[in-house]
Motif scaffolding. Structure first.
Motif, PDB file in Angstrom:
ATOM      1  N   ALA A 564       0.844  -1.198   0.000  1.00  0.00           N
ATOM      2  CA  ALA A 564       0.000   0.000   0.000  1.00  0.00           C
ATOM      3  C   ALA A 564       0.881   1.250   0.000  1.00  0.00           C
ATOM      4  CB  ALA A 564      -0.913   0.004   1.219  1.00  0.00           C
ATOM      5  N   ALA A 565       0.619   2.148  -0.946  1.00  0.00           N
ATOM      6  CA  ALA A 565       1.440   3.360  -1.080  1.00  0.00           C
ATOM      7  C   ALA A 565       0.944   4.432  -0.122  1.00  0.00           C
ATOM      8  CB  ALA A 565       1.396   3.851  -2.526  1.00  0.00           C
ATOM      9  N   GLU A 566       1.143   4.197   1.165  1.00  0.00           N
ATOM     10  CA  GLU A 566       0.675   5.126   2.193  1.00  0.00           C
ATOM     11  C   GLU A 566       1.866   5.857   2.782  1.00  0.00           C
ATOM     12  OE1 GLU A 566      -2.557   3.881   4.699  1.00  0.00           O
ATOM     13  OE2 GLU A 566      -2.681   1.980   3.637  1.00  0.00           O
ATOM     14  N   THR A 567       2.220   6.954   2.131  1.00  0.00           N
ATOM     15  CA  THR A 567       3.444   7.680   2.466  1.00  0.00           C
ATOM     16  C   THR A 567       3.473   8.124   3.921  1.00  0.00           C
ATOM     17  OG1 THR A 567       3.572   8.473   0.190  1.00  0.00           O
ATOM     18  CG2 THR A 567       4.884   9.645   1.832  1.00  0.00           C
ATOM     19  N   GLU A 568       2.366   8.663   4.403  1.00  0.00           N
ATOM     20  CA  GLU A 568       2.351   9.195   5.769  1.00  0.00           C
ATOM     21  C   GLU A 568       2.562   8.105   6.803  1.00  0.00           C
ATOM     22  OE1 GLU A 568      -0.550  11.841   8.713  1.00  0.00           O
ATOM     23  OE2 GLU A 568      -1.011  11.636   6.575  1.00  0.00           O
ATOM     24  N   ARG A 569       1.874   6.977   6.642  1.00  0.00           N
ATOM     25  CA  ARG A 569       1.988   5.894   7.618  1.00  0.00           C
ATOM     26  C   ARG A 569       3.378   5.274   7.582  1.00  0.00           C
ATOM     27  NH1 ARG A 569      -2.430   1.589   6.758  1.00  0.00           N
ATOM     28  NH2 ARG A 569      -1.713   0.900   8.814  1.00  0.00           N
ATOM     29  N   ILE A 570       3.877   4.983   6.392  1.00  0.00           N
ATOM     30  CA  ILE A 570       5.206   4.380   6.288  1.00  0.00           C
ATOM     31  C   ILE A 570       6.266   5.361   6.771  1.00  0.00           C
ATOM     32  CG2 ILE A 570       6.917   3.431   4.700  1.00  0.00           C
ATOM     33  CD1 ILE A 570       4.603   2.472   2.946  1.00  0.00           C
ATOM     34  N   GLY A 571       6.129   6.615   6.357  1.00  0.00           N
ATOM     35  CA  GLY A 571       7.106   7.620   6.777  1.00  0.00           C
ATOM     36  C   GLY A 571       7.138   7.806   8.279  1.00  0.00           C
ATOM     37  N   GLY A 572       5.972   7.797   8.918  1.00  0.00           N
ATOM     38  CA  GLY A 572       5.925   7.953  10.367  1.00  0.00           C
ATOM     39  C   GLY A 572       6.586   6.797  11.085  1.00  0.00           C
ATOM     40  N   ALA A 573       6.326   5.582  10.606  1.00  0.00           N
ATOM     41  CA  ALA A 573       6.930   4.406  11.230  1.00  0.00           C
ATOM     42  C   ALA A 573       8.438   4.382  11.034  1.00  0.00           C
ATOM     43  CB  ALA A 573       6.300   3.136  10.658  1.00  0.00           C
ATOM     44  N   LEU A 574       8.898   4.773   9.834  1.00  0.00           N
ATOM     45  CA  LEU A 574      10.342   4.764   9.564  1.00  0.00           C
ATOM     46  C   LEU A 574      11.058   5.856  10.335  1.00  0.00           C
ATOM     47  CD1 LEU A 574      10.551   4.028   5.741  1.00  0.00           C
ATOM     48  CD2 LEU A 574      11.015   2.484   7.639  1.00  0.00           C
ATOM     49  N   LEU A 575      10.424   7.001  10.476  1.00  0.00           N
ATOM     50  CA  LEU A 575      11.054   8.068  11.255  1.00  0.00           C
ATOM     51  C   LEU A 575      11.212   7.642  12.705  1.00  0.00           C
ATOM     52  CD1 LEU A 575      12.170  10.925  11.420  1.00  0.00           C
ATOM     53  CD2 LEU A 575       9.819  11.747  11.795  1.00  0.00           C
ATOM     54  N   LYS A 576      10.183   7.007  13.246  1.00  0.00           N
ATOM     55  CA  LYS A 576      10.289   6.511  14.622  1.00  0.00           C
ATOM     56  C   LYS A 576      11.382   5.461  14.714  1.00  0.00           C
ATOM     57  CE  LYS A 576       7.686   4.748  18.527  1.00  0.00           C
ATOM     58  NZ  LYS A 576       6.358   4.643  19.162  1.00  0.00           N
ATOM     59  N   ALA A 577      11.455   4.565  13.724  1.00  0.00           N
ATOM     60  CA  ALA A 577      12.474   3.519  13.733  1.00  0.00           C
ATOM     61  C   ALA A 577      13.874   4.120  13.702  1.00  0.00           C
ATOM     62  CB  ALA A 577      12.277   2.581  12.537  1.00  0.00           C
ATOM     63  N   ALA A 578      14.079   5.132  12.871  1.00  0.00           N
ATOM     64  CA  ALA A 578      15.396   5.757  12.758  1.00  0.00           C
ATOM     65  C   ALA A 578      15.784   6.460  14.052  1.00  0.00           C
ATOM     66  CB  ALA A 578      15.411   6.736  11.590  1.00  0.00           C
ATOM     67  N   ARG A 579      14.831   7.130  14.675  1.00  0.00           N
ATOM     68  CA  ARG A 579      15.132   7.838  15.920  1.00  0.00           C
ATOM     69  C   ARG A 579      15.378   6.864  17.067  1.00  0.00           C
ATOM     70  NH1 ARG A 579      10.755  12.877  15.709  1.00  0.00           N
ATOM     71  NH2 ARG A 579      11.888  14.140  14.156  1.00  0.00           N
ATOM     72  N   GLU A 580      14.629   5.778  17.119  1.00  0.00           N
ATOM     73  CA  GLU A 580      14.853   4.787  18.172  1.00  0.00           C
ATOM     74  C   GLU A 580      16.211   4.104  17.991  1.00  0.00           C
ATOM     75  OE1 GLU A 580      13.202   4.613  20.735  1.00  0.00           O
ATOM     76  OE2 GLU A 580      11.051   4.773  20.436  1.00  0.00           O
ATOM     77  N   ALA A 581      16.572   3.815  16.750  1.00  0.00           N
ATOM     78  CA  ALA A 581      17.867   3.183  16.501  1.00  0.00           C
ATOM     79  C   ALA A 581      19.017   4.098  16.888  1.00  0.00           C
ATOM     80  CB  ALA A 581      17.986   2.794  15.027  1.00  0.00           C
ATOM     81  N   ALA A 582      18.812   5.409  16.750  1.00  0.00           N
ATOM     82  CA  ALA A 582      19.799   6.415  17.149  1.00  0.00           C
ATOM     83  C   ALA A 582      21.156   6.204  16.488  1.00  0.00           C
ATOM     84  CB  ALA A 582      19.943   6.452  18.672  1.00  0.00           C
ATOM     85  N   LEU A 583      21.143   5.779  15.233  1.00  0.00           N
ATOM     86  CA  LEU A 583      22.391   5.610  14.493  1.00  0.00           C
ATOM     87  C   LEU A 583      22.690   6.822  13.612  1.00  0.00           C
ATOM     88  CD1 LEU A 583      22.020   1.868  13.407  1.00  0.00           C
ATOM     89  CD2 LEU A 583      23.375   2.806  15.298  1.00  0.00           C
ATOM     90  N   HIS A 584      21.650   7.467  13.090  1.00  0.00           N
ATOM     91  CA  HIS A 584      21.831   8.622  12.219  1.00  0.00           C
ATOM     92  C   HIS A 584      21.060   9.845  12.689  1.00  0.00           C
ATOM     93  CE1 HIS A 584      23.768   5.992   9.274  1.00  0.00           C
ATOM     94  NE2 HIS A 584      22.787   5.140   9.475  1.00  0.00           N
ATOM     95  N   THR A 585      20.030   9.618  13.482  1.00  0.00           N
ATOM     96  CA  THR A 585      19.233  10.689  14.059  1.00  0.00           C
ATOM     97  C   THR A 585      18.627  10.152  15.336  1.00  0.00           C
ATOM     98  OG1 THR A 585      17.495  12.336  13.609  1.00  0.00           O
ATOM     99  CG2 THR A 585      17.096  10.079  12.834  1.00  0.00           C
ATOM    100  N   GLY A 586      18.028  11.005  16.132  1.00  0.00           N
ATOM    101  CA  GLY A 586      17.475  10.547  17.403  1.00  0.00           C
ATOM    102  C   GLY A 586      16.389  11.474  17.882  1.00  0.00           C
ATOM    103  N   TRP A 587      15.817  11.120  19.027  1.00  0.00           N
ATOM    104  CA  TRP A 587      14.748  11.943  19.577  1.00  0.00           C
ATOM    105  C   TRP A 587      15.282  13.258  20.138  1.00  0.00           C
ATOM    106  CZ3 TRP A 587      10.128  10.665  18.141  1.00  0.00           C
ATOM    107  CH2 TRP A 587       9.806   9.344  17.896  1.00  0.00           C
TER     108      TRP A 587
END
Length: 793
Positions: A564-587
């Motif tokens: 499903a091409a749901e940019t907002e939902r996928i983008g929100g989940a990936l942004l949270k994933a990137a911030r939680e991983a704290a490898l390139h960005t964080g909270w």
């Protein structure tokens, strides 16, 4: 009380209050559950969409309809044959002084306040004041935004009480005269001196081990129980309490033994402590065992190799599970939980200073290092009074000592371990039985509480986002090091539940799962076809991603949503994933350029034209995903325990991490008249549970059934109380590629068995599995009298 037959979780919020739940009653009663499980209902921060930020334990939340609304919902539910189960939050409440009256009084009157015993505040660490990390910037730049109105200090929309007799002082003196210190929010990491929930400074820990605090914070809930408004309880995060065992004993006595389950996340082979006076857990242990059945062990190994090649990650930054967890744990302790670590260091120093000569020469840095090295080696959420030594064995201490370059200084490890385990001293120190030291008990409790926060933050909120060969196994309570579960292990787990915890909760999706069961079912198929997954990655490789690790996670997430091409939902989940991983960005240290690149990638790739490639892949593997979904659902609804359905998951439900999984869902009774695939299976199983409660109740047995033939490993089956048989297909894509069920059969217990999902079909004796699974990849059979049958099917 008699345990629920099945519960249904509703996420209450101002947009879905008690009145909305009341409107859903016809649908929920028709579904076949016995109880509604309500998210927290006590007064919370205005606008809260979850309710875990409690502000007043004496009042039912007005935004939901107040106590009158709750009692009306309970009465209407009872008319529909439904009861209520409440989610309660004993570990913490909101740290908003404006809304939290007990905290307001503590800030106004300091340690002499009658509410001072409610909270774990280290007054000495703050020079007699509580740090409130609420300012947008350093105090010097924010003081001009503060004003005094009567006996209240205002900072924007935030309010704080003024210490008596200080309102007339100039601002600088006034700030210094309070029982609290207003500080920049970034100071919480290192200087916070109150216990909080995990790393969330907006939630302050409660001392429910204090009898008066327990009484004050549970009076309304107990009143609702005793008045028959509520039938049972779900306990949020018991690992955060100073003494979970004692709390649960006290609660069990106060409730008269009502059905109660705890959000206890068991790790690996860990078992729920046998002396806990509860019905069991909320069910994450069941989730892991069910999901593991649909994960191919050979495919996960191949996926891991492909993942290493594609991402190029280092062993401790996502390449291997254990090193990734260990590195994340070190970071959490020195970064996110630095204040909690320092509190333990201060306690240890105080104990050593008051102890015998053998304790007095341990330097603060040595105690700090010993704490860090032991905490990262606790393999479970927390140690308990019973069995704590097995959680922190001598081998863990030996490994911790290896961090010291001078052997004599490593003796600090023994001191910290003894304190953490609550071991007695040599009889002439403050820890002897003759002269007990409260500091030692505080240390033991706080070590355990910090351990639970560390495990949650380093595993679920860091390593799960760094180590990602197969996202479906990175779920609360999961074990990515052991992603697969063989049928024999599943049956052993079920037999143990039937014997020890027959009324425990079981789940597949919750408000805390990172992906709903449907999303995980689709992703799990990748373990059966790693070559196809590799081909898909090649096909979408033209879309540049900020880094290959994010691309891997993004495309698996897209697979989970069926393309499903749901940019907002996928983008929100990936942004949270990137911030939680704290490898390139964080909270707290956000990289705007990286996050912009992430957003652009999602729009061009998973949320754009490349979604079509994922949709094609999803269509090709749809039958396997369906088998996973229906198989997991039927196992969940018929295995030992009390199944809980999260709102919307009775039918196909695709959701990512919160807040995506807290979206409103429809409750249309008309849907029950013409159910789809999964809803039809759910309806049949739930209605059978209501019709035959003794078959699925606490006294019921779980008997594994073993298929025979070349494809026997692809069938999981069992019989409950000699009356109901469940059979499901596992690893169906591998099964199809190997030629199907040819020559494989399931031997049913003696008698005639009616197909509950496809009325009119009857079976007995040895049944060929291609016939049993002719209509769908699962079967639910009920024993019938011979005269009811029409012969074998």
């Amino acid at each position: 009380m008699t345990p629920p037959i099945a519960t249904y979780r509703l996420q209450l919020q101002p947009a879905f209050p008690f009145a909305a739940a009341e409107e859903a009653l016809p649908y929920l009663a028709g579904l076949g559950v016995s109880h509604l499980h309500l998210s927290p209902v006590l007064e919370a921060v205005p606008g809260s969409t979850h309710g875990y930020d409690v502000t007043d334990h004496t009042t039912v939340r007005r935004e939901l309809g107040g106590e009158a609304g709750l009692r009306r919902l309970a009465a209407k539910a009872r008319e529909s044959g439904l009861g209520l189960v409440l989610d309660i939050v004993p570990n913490h409440m909101s740290a908003s002084a404006r809304h939290n009256r007990p905290l307001w009084e503590v800030l106004r009157a300091g340690p002499s306040s009658p509410y001072a015993s409610w909270f774990d505040i280290d007054w000495a660490a703050g020079d007699g004041r509580v740090l409130l990390p609420v300012l947008a910037g350093p105090l010097g730049t924010e003081a001009d935004r503060m004003t005094v109105e009567g006996d209240v200090l205002r900072y924007g929309e935030t309010r704080f009480p003024l210490r008596e007799g200080t309102a007339h002082l100039p601002m600088a003196e006034l700030l210094d005269a309070q029982w609290y210190r207003l500080g920049w929010w970034r100071l919480a990491r290192t200087e916070l001196n109150y216990r909080r929930f995990f790393t969330i400074s907006d939630l302050i820990g409660l001392r429910v081990e204090d009898e008066d605090v327990f009484a004050a914070t549970h009076a309304k809930v107990l009143e609702l129980l005793h008045d028959g408004v509520v039938d049972g309880l779900r306990i949020d995060h018991p690992d955060g309490l100073a003494d979970p065992e004692a709390y649960l004993r006290r609660l069990n006595t106060a409730t008269g033994g009502r059905w109660t389950v705890v959000e206890k996340i068991l790790t690996g082979d860990e078992h729920l402590p046998a002396d806990w006076q509860v019905a069991g857990t909320t069910g994450y242990d069941a989730l892991r065992h069910i999901d593991g059945l649909f994960t191919d062990p050979s495919g996960t190994s191949q996926l891991h190799s492909l993942y290493r090649q594609f991402t190029g990650v280092d062993d401790d930054l996502g390449g291997q599970w254990e090193p990734t967890v260990r590195k994340a744990a070190y970071r959490v302790l020195t970064h996110d939980l630095a204040a909690e670590t320092e509190h333990l260091v201060r306690l240890a120093r105080r104990i050593c200073a008051a102890g015998g000569p053998e304790l007095r020469d341990h330097a603060p840095w040595a105690l700090r290092l010993a704490l860090r090295e032991l905490l990262v080696r606790v393999p479970v959420y927390r140690p308990y009074r019973v069995g704590a030594a097995s959680v922190l064995p001598a081998s863990a201490a030996a490994a911790a000592k290896a961090a010291f370059t001078v052997a004599e200084e490593s003796a600090a490890v023994d001191v910290v371990r003894d304190l953490a385990l609550g071991l007695l001293g040599d009889g002439d120190g403050p820890d002897s039985e003759a002269t007990p030291d409260p500091d030692r008990e505080r240390f033991r409790a706080r070590f355990a509480q910090t351990s639970s926060a560390l495990h949650a933050k380093s595993v679920e909120d860091a390593a799960f986002y760094r180590y990602t060969p197969l996202l479906s196994v990175n779920e609360v309570g999961g074990d990515p090091a052991r992603p697969s579960v063989e049928p024999a292990e599943f049956h052993a787990f079920c037999s143990r539940l039937a014997r020890d915890w027959p009324a425990t909760g079981t789940v597949l999706s919750t408000h805390d799962t990172k992906r709903s069961a449907e999303v995980r079912a689709r992703i799990a198929v990748l373990s059966e076809c790693p070559d196809r997954w590799a081909a898909l990655l090649d096909r979408v490789a033209g879309v540049p991603a900020p880094d290959p690790h994010l691309a891997w996670v993004a495309w698996q997430t897209s697979v989970g949503l069926g393309g499903a091409a749901e940019t907002e939902r996928i983008g929100g989940a990936l942004l949270k994933a990137a911030r939680e991983a704290a490898l390139h960005t964080g909270w707290t240290e956000q990289d705007a350029a990286y996050e912009k690149a992430l957003s652009d990638f999602v729009a061009a790739g998973p949320g754009g034209q490349q979604a079509s490639a994922v949709r094609e892949f999803a269509q090709e593997t749809e039958d396997a995903a369906r088998a996973n979904s229906l198989g997991a659902a039927l196992l969940h609804l018929t295995m030992p325990g009390v199944p809980e359905l999260y709102q919307g998951t009775e039918a196909e439900y695709t959701a990512l991490v919160d807040p995506d999984n807290r979206r409103p869902v429809p409750f249309d009774p008309a849907a029950l008249a013409d159910p789809g695939d999964k809803l039809g299976v759910t309806l049949a199983a739930l209605r059978l549970r209501r019709e035959l409660p003794e078959v699925f109740g606490p006294a019921s047995s779980h008997a594994p059934l073993t298929a025979r033939g070349p494809r026997a490993a692809h069938c999981v089956a069992f019989c409950r109380a000699e009356q109901v048989v469940t059979a499901v297909t596992r690893l169906s894509l591998r099964l199809a590629e190997s030629g199907g069920w040819t020559g494989t059969e399931l031997v049913l217990p003696d008698g005639v068995w009616a197909d509950v999902l496809t009325p009119g079909r009857r079976f007995s004796g040895a049944v060929e599995l291609d016939k049993l699974f002719a209509q769908r990849p699962v079967a639910l059979l009920r024993r019938v009298a011979p005269e009811e049958g029409e012969g074998p099917g």
